[in-house]
Design an enzyme around this catalytic site. Structure first.
Site: not given
Ligand code: 10D
Ligand code: SF4
Length: 330
Positions: A31, A60, A93, A115, A143, A145, A184, A242, A286
């Site tokens: 993303c 992650h 996060h 983010c 978690h 976040e 999120t 994740s 991720s």
């Molecule tokens: O565990 P997660 O889904 O929050 O994090 P991941 O690093 O797998 O994916 C990106 C998402 C983030 C940084 C939370 F918004």
């Molecule tokens: Fe990616 Fe997390 Fe940001 Fe959504 S909130 S755009 S999953 S990093």
């Protein structure tokens, strides 16, 4: 929807096996927030030279972390592990307020790769608190976040709920004194149910106009929903820690098909590929595309495949880099 030519392999098993249709969900994988966070570490390495410390896995994913380690990043869980005079990046996060405060007190050069969509929730939390509202936060305990968002406000200002069952256990609150926010990367369906239960118990509770569950999380869940009905099995590429990847496994499992989380091709049990006609493949936010290719190639080495990409949404979100790391136009 594109349908590349069937991929066949020279595997001894493949010769007499029937064609296996692989439905590849789109959107999947990186993303905008993950892209930005990884870029921040790369640019910090260019700007400061190695080593650059990173507090927590930047995202992650072990493959991403190992690639950045190879370029000179050092991953730690606590600021106490960062030596004086070396730069540190905070993961995508988000972090509790105490973390940048401590970095500042130590005179560390820090770069925040949170983010922007997570930071937006942090600001909403601050605004609700300033307006005198107690916050009910929907998320998964422990978690990073969630730890980061709870840590935006003094202890006791936010109550965490994880499920509809938690709502009944909440105390009574004064009228017009509550608001809710969410992590999120939650299940869109579970979050809707929890919000409904909150609104039922506290009719005057207020929440964000749009969803806190981000665009990437909901698009990836929607993409899985669009293919599960046609799949006998689903593979999700992502890490066990994740949250957004685990939610994709849940979406498929709830549709009644076996669903597996794999970190890469070597995690695939070839027994999964027997006696099925169609398999779905997706990746958490991720997980890099190179691992998607690796997984599809692993499948193709066992059975001849016909690969079809099923597109349910176009994504063109790009987030600005932090000041001091912007790349000047060529
Ligand atoms: O565990 P997660 O889904 O929050 O994090 P991941 O690093 O797998 O994916 C990106 C998402 C983030 C940084 C939370 F918004
Ligand atoms: Fe990616 Fe997390 Fe940001 Fe959504 S909130 S755009 S999953 S990093």
């Amino acid at each position: 929807m594109t349908s590349p030519a069937p991929t066949t392999s020279a595997s001894p098993h493949a010769e007499d096996a029937a064609l296996l249709t692989v439905l590849v969900a789109a959107p999947r994988g990186f993303c905008a927030g993950v892209d930005r966070a990884i870029r921040i570490v790369e640019l910090a390495l260019e700007k400061y030279g190695a080593p650059v410390y990173v507090r927590h896995e930047i995202v992650h994913n072990r493959y991403v972390v190992d690639s950045l380690k190879a370029k000179g990043a050092i991953f730690v869980e606590s600021l106490d592990q960062v030596p004086d005079n070396l730069p540190v990046v905070f993961s995508a996060h988000g972090v509790p307020k105490a973390v940048p405060a401590k970095a500042e007190a130590r005179g560390l050069d820090y770069i925040d790769a949170t983010c922007p969509l997570v930071s937006k929730v942090h600001r909403q939390a601050e605004r609700s608190h300033e307006a005198g509202r107690h916050i009910i936060f929907i998320g998964h305990a422990g978690h990073p976040e969630v730890i980061g968002t709870l840590g935006q406000l003094p202890e006791g200002a936010i109550t965490l709920v994880e499920s509809v069952d938690d709502i009944a256990a909440l105390p009574a609150y004064a009228e017009n004194s509550l608001s809710y926010l969410t992590q999120t990367t939650l299940s869109v369906d579970d979050t809707r149910d929890i919000i409904r239960a909150l609104q039922h118990r506290f009719p005057d509770i207020i929440g964000p106009r749009g969803e806190d569950v981000c665009y990437a999380t909901s698009n990836r869940q929607e993409a899985v929903k669009s293919i599960v009905g046609r799949c006998d099995r689903m593979i999700v590429i992502g890490a066990p820690n994740s949250s957004n990847s685990l939610r994709l496994v849940e979406v498929a499992a709830r549709a009644g098909i076996p669903a597996h989380l794999v970190q890469r091709g070597t995690d695939i049990d070839t027994a999964w590929l027997n006696d099925i006609r169609t398999i779905g493949v997706t990746a958490g936010a991720s997980a890099p595309e190179t691992l998607v290719r690796e997984v599809i190639d692993t499948i193709a080495a066992y059975r001849p495949i016909s690969e079809n990409i099923v597109v349910t949404a176009e994504e063109n979100m790009v987030f600005k880099l932090p000041r001091g790391l912007e790349v000047s136009p060529q």
